[in-house]
Design a protein around this motif. Structure first.
Motif, PDB file in Angstrom:
ATOM      1  N   GLU A  59     -54.704  70.770   5.368  1.00  0.00           N
ATOM      2  CA  GLU A  59     -55.476  70.945   4.145  1.00  0.00           C
ATOM      3  C   GLU A  59     -55.598  72.419   3.785  1.00  0.00           C
ATOM      4  OE1 GLU A  59     -59.136  68.987   4.930  1.00  0.00           O
ATOM      5  OE2 GLU A  59     -58.280  66.958   4.811  1.00  0.00           O
ATOM      6  N   ASN A  60     -55.785  73.269   4.782  1.00  0.00           N
ATOM      7  CA  ASN A  60     -55.864  74.707   4.570  1.00  0.00           C
ATOM      8  C   ASN A  60     -54.505  75.310   4.886  1.00  0.00           C
ATOM      9  OD1 ASN A  60     -56.268  77.533   4.880  1.00  0.00           O
ATOM     10  ND2 ASN A  60     -58.445  77.215   5.298  1.00  0.00           N
ATOM     11  N   THR A 208     -54.119  63.894   8.678  1.00  0.00           N
ATOM     12  CA  THR A 208     -53.886  65.182   8.043  1.00  0.00           C
ATOM     13  C   THR A 208     -54.688  66.240   8.782  1.00  0.00           C
ATOM     14  OG1 THR A 208     -53.545  64.175   5.873  1.00  0.00           O
ATOM     15  CG2 THR A 208     -54.047  66.524   5.915  1.00  0.00           C
ATOM     16  N   PRO A 210     -56.633  69.810   9.543  1.00  0.00           N
ATOM     17  CA  PRO A 210     -57.442  70.708   8.708  1.00  0.00           C
ATOM     18  C   PRO A 210     -56.714  72.005   8.367  1.00  0.00           C
ATOM     19  CG  PRO A 210     -58.248  70.702  10.966  1.00  0.00           C
ATOM     20  CD  PRO A 210     -57.233  69.607  10.872  1.00  0.00           C
TER      21      PRO A 210
END
Length: 348
Positions: A59-60, A208, A210
């Motif tokens: 995500e990041n 997913t 982080p």
């Protein structure tokens, strides 16, 4: 303990240890690992030095993690073809000659052929050499007896064996009913197998991460300069996954995840080390914190090369390192669990 998880790791490990990969001779095993990580959904690239970087987007995407383990192993190279048709060796990596005396091996020629042999002391026969037990085990006295009809240097050269050819040691892999895994090259193929299971489970569970995470499979760790370059510039945390050393004065056992506080290169990042400790405590992962006095990792090599990262080291406990190694499925399990919780945790 998750039985399927351990079975997967053990299956990967058995496959890996039977693939010859002394430092400098790792192309085939790197290609195998590349295919595996691609199947798990990672994007991959091969560095100029031949290492594999497999990336899973998180995500990041501004701050990255990197986990590394190495597939290169100890081995040898043909130093000289002796007049009687045996081979003198040059060591690849750091081990003691007595630890491979009597081992079966394979000679890998530059032309792609393979020949079997045995590593022996020249003065092995007790019926010929009265004081053979007093002879020093070193490059002058240890040799390879080739399993071909050769009695001279010329005979050996006709086979296509030359100075510079690689020699790999048989792993002798065995899993006991009591859960022990015995094999050469658990350093560090046990850790590679754990990273493979992490990637496989991320795909299987459709997880997913982080943070974008790189799996760096290095191929020169045993000679000191494995994962020290081509580190993605967004990498904030660099975690080496490598064996925990066991012996007198050590806290690590074959049943825990070992977290390294310091090795021969100096302390690891205190904040990252404590983060791993807290994760282990929170999730009931069996672990020990240890110092490895004669040891260096891909993470420490990266720091020496100037990488601006927080570096750490964790791995399964391995007995008799750089010899006839042994670990237990509990150590594989706890190391896997700690890494699973780590890759979903917040950055330090």
């Amino acid at each position: 303990m998750n039985v399927k998880e351990v079975e997967h790791i053990t299956t990967y490990l058995e496959k890996l240890v039977h693939m010859p990969s002394p430092s400098g001779y790792t192309k085939d095993i790197i290609q195998y690992c590349e295919g595996f990580f691609q199947e798990a959904g990672a994007s991959t690239s091969i560095t100029n030095k031949g290492a594999l970087i497999a990336t899973m987007e998180g995500e990041n995407q501004e701050h990255h993690r990197l986990l590394t383990a190495h597939v290169d192993t100890l081995g040898a190279m043909v130093k000289e073809i002796k007049s009687d048709g045996t081979l003198r060796l040059s060591m690849i990596g750091g081990f003691r000659w007595n630890s491979v005396e009597g081992e079966y091996c394979t000679i890998h020629t530059a032309s792609g052929h393979a020949f079997r042999g045995t590593i022996l002391l020249h003065q092995t026969s007790v019926h010929v050499y009265k004081d053979g037990d007093q002879v020093k085990r070193d490059e002058e006295n240890i040799e390879v007896r080739i399993d071909q009809q050769v009695t001279s240097k010329e005979d050996v050269k006709q086979l296509g064996i030359h100075v510079g050819d690689f020699i790999s040691f048989d792993p002798r892999f065995e899993r006991t009913e009591s859960g022990f895994i015995k094999s050469r090259h658990l350093d560090d193929k046990a850790s590679v197998a754990i990273l493979m299971e992490l990637a496989a489970q991320l795909k299987a569970q459709n997880k997913t991460l982080p943070y974008t995470t790189h799996f760096y499979i290095s191929n020169n760790e045993e000679i000191g300069y494995g994962g020290n370059a081509t580190i993605p510039e967004q990498t904030v945390e660099y975690l080496a996954v490598d064996m925990g050393a066991i012996g007198d004065g050590q806290t690590t056992t074959e049943y825990v995840a070992s977290i390294c506080a310091k090795d021969a290169t100096g302390p690891y990042h205190f904040g990252l080390r404590q983060h791993l400790v807290h994760l282990a405590q929170k999730h009931s992962v069996a672990f020990e914190v240890d110092i490895y006095p004669y040891y260096g990792s891909d993470a420490s090599a990266a720091i020496r090369a100037g990488a601006d990262v927080k570096h750490g080291l964790v791995g399964p406990g391995i007995d008799a390192s750089h010899a006839l190694e042994r670990t237990h499925v509990l150590s594989l399990h706890h190391t896997y669990q700690l890494l699973w919780f780590y890759i979903f945790s917040e950055l330090v």
